[in-house]
Motif scaffolding. Structure first.
Motif, PDB file in Angstrom:
ATOM      1  N   ASP A  97       0.876 -18.485   3.534  1.00 38.51           N
ATOM      2  CA  ASP A  97       1.732 -17.462   2.945  1.00 38.51           C
ATOM      3  C   ASP A  97       1.125 -16.940   1.908  1.00 38.51           C
ATOM      4  O   ASP A  97       0.410 -17.928   1.243  1.00 38.51           O
ATOM      5  CB  ASP A  97       3.288 -17.731   3.322  1.00 38.51           C
ATOM      6  N   ASP A  98       1.527 -16.187   0.996  1.00 30.47           N
ATOM      7  CA  ASP A  98       1.230 -15.904  -0.279  1.00 30.47           C
ATOM      8  C   ASP A  98       1.722 -16.611  -1.393  1.00 30.47           C
ATOM      9  O   ASP A  98       1.502 -16.097  -2.459  1.00 30.47           O
ATOM     10  CB  ASP A  98       1.079 -14.497  -0.519  1.00 30.47           C
ATOM     11  N   SER A  99       2.735 -17.401  -1.179  1.00 27.98           N
ATOM     12  CA  SER A  99       3.584 -18.000  -2.183  1.00 27.98           C
ATOM     13  C   SER A  99       2.766 -19.000  -3.182  1.00 27.98           C
ATOM     14  O   SER A  99       2.712 -19.121  -4.272  1.00 27.98           O
ATOM     15  CB  SER A  99       4.768 -18.593  -1.711  1.00 27.98           C
TER      16      SER A  99
ATOM     17  N   LYS B 190       7.599 -13.266   6.014  1.00 27.34           N
ATOM     18  CA  LYS B 190       6.987 -13.160   4.607  1.00 27.34           C
ATOM     19  C   LYS B 190       6.067 -11.622   4.267  1.00 27.34           C
ATOM     20  O   LYS B 190       5.418 -11.388   4.991  1.00 27.34           O
ATOM     21  CB  LYS B 190       6.022 -14.400   4.327  1.00 27.34           C
ATOM     22  N   TYR B 191       6.510 -11.019   3.288  1.00 24.50           N
ATOM     23  CA  TYR B 191       5.897  -9.821   2.723  1.00 24.50           C
ATOM     24  C   TYR B 191       5.617 -10.365   1.219  1.00 24.50           C
ATOM     25  O   TYR B 191       6.488 -11.216   0.757  1.00 24.50           O
ATOM     26  CB  TYR B 191       6.928  -8.713   2.859  1.00 24.50           C
ATOM     27  N   PRO B 192       4.623  -9.746   0.791  1.00 26.27           N
ATOM     28  CA  PRO B 192       4.172  -9.987  -0.764  1.00 26.27           C
ATOM     29  C   PRO B 192       5.759  -9.694  -1.718  1.00 26.27           C
ATOM     30  O   PRO B 192       5.889 -10.528  -2.624  1.00 26.27           O
ATOM     31  CB  PRO B 192       3.276  -8.899  -1.083  1.00 26.27           C
ATOM     32  N   GLU B 193       6.562  -8.739  -1.196  1.00 31.61           N
ATOM     33  CA  GLU B 193       7.536  -8.389  -2.066  1.00 31.61           C
ATOM     34  C   GLU B 193       8.970  -9.290  -2.016  1.00 31.61           C
ATOM     35  O   GLU B 193       9.708  -9.296  -2.816  1.00 31.61           O
ATOM     36  CB  GLU B 193       7.996  -7.003  -1.935  1.00 31.61           C
TER      37      GLU B 193
ATOM     38  N   SER C 174      10.501 -12.111  -3.807  1.00 31.78           N
ATOM     39  CA  SER C 174       9.851 -13.421  -3.716  1.00 31.78           C
ATOM     40  C   SER C 174       9.275 -13.573  -5.302  1.00 31.78           C
ATOM     41  O   SER C 174       9.343 -12.488  -6.161  1.00 31.78           O
ATOM     42  CB  SER C 174       8.262 -13.060  -3.147  1.00 31.78           C
TER      43      SER C 174
ATOM     44  N   SER D 197       6.752 -11.685  -7.416  1.00 32.86           N
ATOM     45  CA  SER D 197       6.842 -10.249  -7.776  1.00 32.86           C
ATOM     46  C   SER D 197       7.825 -10.070  -9.008  1.00 32.86           C
ATOM     47  O   SER D 197       8.328  -8.899  -9.149  1.00 32.86           O
ATOM     48  CB  SER D 197       7.288  -9.582  -6.485  1.00 32.86           C
TER      49      SER D 197
ATOM     50  N   VAL E 204      -4.430  -9.057   1.222  1.00 34.53           N
ATOM     51  CA  VAL E 204      -3.162  -9.813   1.959  1.00 34.53           C
ATOM     52  C   VAL E 204      -3.842 -10.453   3.177  1.00 34.53           C
ATOM     53  O   VAL E 204      -3.707 -11.636   3.481  1.00 34.53           O
ATOM     54  CB  VAL E 204      -2.111  -9.186   2.138  1.00 34.53           C
TER      55      VAL E 204
END
Ligand SMILES: Cc1cc2nc3c(=O)[nH]c(=O)nc-3n(C[C@H](O)[C@H](O)[C@H](O)COP(=O)(O)OP(=O)(O)OC[C@H]3O[C@@H](n4cnc5c(N)ncnc54)[C@H](O)[C@@H]3O)c2cc1C
Length: 386
Positions: A55-57, A249-252, A267, A270, A100
């Motif tokens: 994921d992007d975390s 999971k979304y970036p926001e 998140s 953000s 992404v």
């Protein structure tokens, strides 16, 4: 050989994982964890506990950190069911733009290299099979794995504490550290609110959102900000979903199931440290157990749901809580030595402490016991912030 005496302030996931990793240096260390309340009861208890394979975390650069955390918890869970509180819901990471998408595809390749499943899906019907309530408008695709999910930070902390005690470590709960004794710029020990005094070679501050205040005990300005972590629990329309809601999971923002409810939160990456609605420096002792949230965040999240997961936007709000994520200005943890000899930090994990604590404290234990640094410790050193 004299044993190394180590005092750990804070019994969250960071302090207990450190205690456990130190206790693996069989008989070489005498370690005490001091926790003013209960084990894993602070930020760790408010966490979503997601440790996703991709994921992007956490940047793919730190893939090994992610994998070590994930597999440490899987092993815990295999040893004793429930000891890491694993809920294997799978994860759906949505690609909203090409950048992404690339990160997701890299994550999938890394996950597959480690023997896990992962697929990048562009067939929108298939994405809707996994999450029927999602809108597939304005997305490029989504990464999916059925192999991960989320864990329970409090259970993990208590399991680490149990293993640590089994290996000879001592845990003192309900005991607050009130003073760190420093002589000639070197730590000598600490004092607690039950009138006791202890001698230590090393004191490690694992107090997360409290580090700014505990650091003051040694005259250190620990550069930690608090980002507001506002979590909302939604009861889906119809009270119960008829499918397994994956970690989404979304970036926001992100969502996951919590029993029959859905947990949603903005998140951490953000959050803007210069926006007083997002971040500041507050007293974590004043946080209420539940509630305390701002309309700003639920309005933001409902707007996100309306656009992205419209099927659950009509959910009822069951409960909410506010917590603080401890964030240095570059959003990376602070690990290891400080300008005060013998005072070390394991803090600033922000929104990734559950993922990062196992690898970070494994390396920190090696530094404390052997004086050997690692690339991770170099990257997350206090000196980068000076
Ligand atoms: C809403 C939310 C969602 C999150 N979701 C995720 C996620 O999905 N994945 C992920 O990896 N991370 C997530 N996180 C982040 C993660 O929970 C934290 O990074 C992690 O729990 C921090 O652990 P810690 O041990 O550093 O701090 P804490 O758990 O806060 O522990 C610090 C401890 O120090 C004790 N203490 C303070 N002062 C003293 C003193 N003077 N003497 C003795 N004890 C003291 C406190 O009582 C406390 O128990 C989330 C966080 C929040 C708030």
């Amino acid at each position: 050989m004299a044993k190394k005496k180590i005092g750990i302030i804070g019994g969250g996931i960071s302090g207990t994982a450190l205690g456990y990793h130190l206790s693996l240096y069989d008989g070489e260390a005498e370690v005490i964890v001091f926790e003013k309340d209960t084990i894993g009861g602070a930020s760790t208890a408010k966490s979503a506990g997601t440790v996703c394979l991709f994921d992007d975390s956490l940047k793919n650069r730190y893939w090994d950190v992610r994998l070590y955390g994930f597999e440490s918890y899987l092993k815990m869970e295999a040893e004793e069911k429930g000891s890491a509180g694993f809920d294997k819901t799978g994860t759906l990471v949505v690609a909203t733009n090409e950048e992404v998408e690339k990160v997701i595809k890299t994550g999938i390749a890394l996950a597959k290299a480690a023997g896990y499943t992962g697929e990048y899906i562009t067939d929108k019907d298939r994405i809707k099979e996994i999450l029927p309530d999602i809108s597939t408008d304005n997305i490029l695709g989504a990464g999916y794995t059925a192999d991960d999910g989320y864990f329970d930070g409090t259970m993990i902390s208590n399991t680490y504490a149990k293993k640590f005690q089994k290996n000879g470590g001592v845990v003192k709960t309900g005991v607050k550290v009130t003073e760190v004794v420093v002589e000639n710029k070197k730590v000598k020990g600490l004092k607690t609110d039950d009138g006791q005094e202890y001698e230590f070679d090393v004191v490690v501050d694992c107090t997360g959102p409290w580090s700014k205040f505990t650091g003051e005990m040694v005259g250190l300005d620990v550069p930690i900000w608090h980002t507001k972590a506002e979590a909302f629990f939604l009861c889906p329309p119809g009270k119960k979903l008829d499918y397994t809601f994956p970690v989404l999971k979304y970036p926001e923002f992100y969502g996951l199931r919590a029993g029959d409810n859905i947990f949603i939160c903005k998140s951490h990456l953000s959050m803007d440290l210069s926006n007083p609605m997002h971040a500041g420096q507050w007293d974590p002792d004043k946080l209420p157990a539940t509630g305390g949230t701002d309309d700003y965040f639920i309005d933001f999240l409902l707007d996100q749901l309306e656009a992205k997961v419209p099927g659950i936007v009509d959910s009822g709000l069951v409960s909410s809580w506010l917590s603080y994520r401890a964030e240095p200005k570059d959003f990376w943890p602070i690990l290891g030595e400080t300008p005060v000899e013998g005072y070390m930090l394991s803090t600033g994990y922000g929104g990734n402490g559950v993922i990062e604590a196992p690898a970070a404290t494994r390396d920190l234990a090696k530094l404390i016991m052997r004086g050997e640094s690692t690339p991770l410790l170099e990257n997350w050193a206090f000196k980068r912030l000076l």
